[in-house]
Design an enzyme around this catalytic site. Structure first.
Site, PDB file in Angstrom:
ATOM      1  N   HIS A 192     -10.071  -0.081   2.759  1.00  0.00           N
ATOM      2  CA  HIS A 192      -9.662   1.100   2.966  1.00  0.00           C
ATOM      3  C   HIS A 192     -10.919   1.951   4.407  1.00  0.00           C
ATOM      4  O   HIS A 192     -10.488   2.490   5.520  1.00  0.00           O
ATOM      5  CB  HIS A 192      -9.308   1.934   2.532  1.00  0.00           C
ATOM      6  CG  HIS A 192      -7.386   2.486   2.018  1.00  0.00           C
ATOM      7  ND1 HIS A 192      -6.595   2.672   3.087  1.00  0.00           N
ATOM      8  CD2 HIS A 192      -6.604   1.638   1.494  1.00  0.00           C
ATOM      9  CE1 HIS A 192      -5.448   2.412   2.848  1.00  0.00           C
ATOM     10  NE2 HIS A 192      -5.433   1.447   0.792  1.00  0.00           N
ATOM     11  N   HIS A 227      -9.188  -4.040  -1.735  1.00  0.00           N
ATOM     12  CA  HIS A 227      -7.683  -3.371  -1.206  1.00  0.00           C
ATOM     13  C   HIS A 227      -8.390  -2.196  -0.601  1.00  0.00           C
ATOM     14  O   HIS A 227      -8.637  -1.623   0.663  1.00  0.00           O
ATOM     15  CB  HIS A 227      -6.901  -3.060  -1.642  1.00  0.00           C
ATOM     16  CG  HIS A 227      -5.564  -2.602  -1.145  1.00  0.00           C
ATOM     17  ND1 HIS A 227      -4.484  -3.485  -0.537  1.00  0.00           N
ATOM     18  CD2 HIS A 227      -5.739  -0.973  -1.132  1.00  0.00           C
ATOM     19  CE1 HIS A 227      -3.792  -1.929  -0.103  1.00  0.00           C
ATOM     20  NE2 HIS A 227      -4.240  -0.929  -0.491  1.00  0.00           N
ATOM     21  N   GLU A 228      -9.141  -1.204  -1.952  1.00  0.00           N
ATOM     22  CA  GLU A 228      -9.657   0.349  -1.499  1.00  0.00           C
ATOM     23  C   GLU A 228     -11.098   0.264  -0.387  1.00  0.00           C
ATOM     24  O   GLU A 228     -11.049   0.744   0.345  1.00  0.00           O
ATOM     25  CB  GLU A 228      -9.904   0.596  -3.151  1.00  0.00           C
ATOM     26  CG  GLU A 228      -8.366   0.760  -3.415  1.00  0.00           C
ATOM     27  CD  GLU A 228      -7.157   1.330  -3.539  1.00  0.00           C
ATOM     28  OE1 GLU A 228      -7.361   1.951  -2.050  1.00  0.00           O
ATOM     29  OE2 GLU A 228      -6.113   0.554  -3.746  1.00  0.00           O
ATOM     30  N   CYS A 267       1.132  -1.207  -0.382  1.00  0.00           N
ATOM     31  CA  CYS A 267       0.247  -0.241   0.110  1.00  0.00           C
ATOM     32  C   CYS A 267       0.640   1.130   0.112  1.00  0.00           C
ATOM     33  O   CYS A 267       2.030   1.221   0.869  1.00  0.00           O
ATOM     34  CB  CYS A 267      -1.045  -0.149   1.012  1.00  0.00           C
ATOM     35  SG  CYS A 267      -2.230   0.691   1.147  1.00  0.00           S
TER      36      CYS A 267
END
Length: 147
Positions: free
Chosen positions: A141, A137-138, A96
């Protein structure tokens, strides 16, 4: 008297947040008032394409559910995305831009996502492979999950 009207495009590349406490907080739903954040995310991702393929808004200091990812030369924004279906889990390692090193995680090969585009038009789309991995992945977040 003649006046020429021109649209001036402002590019805003934001610094990348590396504060784990901030990144660990949950994001809230984005609204039409957050369109400037979409543009800033696109500009910031474009400036970091050598090291990064996707970004969530909290990576530029905004706790909103907005992400962008690249497919070749195209950068795709997603506002308030929700994963509706997941298929075929696998283990992988990811890095990241906000953190150093690689971390192990579980992802899904195929996902179905409902989201709004930059104009707040609703879409439902299936993604697979690396694109699906980036989106997962985002979205992590948004939940304060740091990979």
């Amino acid at each position: 008297m003649y006046e020429e009207t021109r649209k001036v495009e402002v590019i805003m590349i934001r610094p990348i947040v590396k504060d784990i406490l901030f990144l660990g907080e949950k994001s809230e739903a984005a609204t039409k008032a957050d369109i400037a954040v979409i543009d800033d995310l696109i500009d910031t991702l474009r400036a970091n394409l050598e090291d990064c393929v996707g970004m969530a808004a909290n990576m530029i200091g905004v706790k909103k559910r907005i992400l962008v990812f690249s497919i070749g030369d195209i950068i795709v924004p997603m506002v308030n995305p929700v994963i509706l279906k997941k298929e075929k889990s696998y283990d992988t390692e990811e890095s990241c831009l906000s953190l150093s090193g690689f971390r192990k995680t579980k992802r899904y090969e195929i996902i179905e996502v409902e989201y709004f585009d930059r104009d707040f038009k609703k879409h439902k789309q299936v993604f697979n492979g690396f694109t699906a991995q980036i989106i997962q992945h985002e979205i992590d977040h948004f939940e304060g999950i740091i990979i």
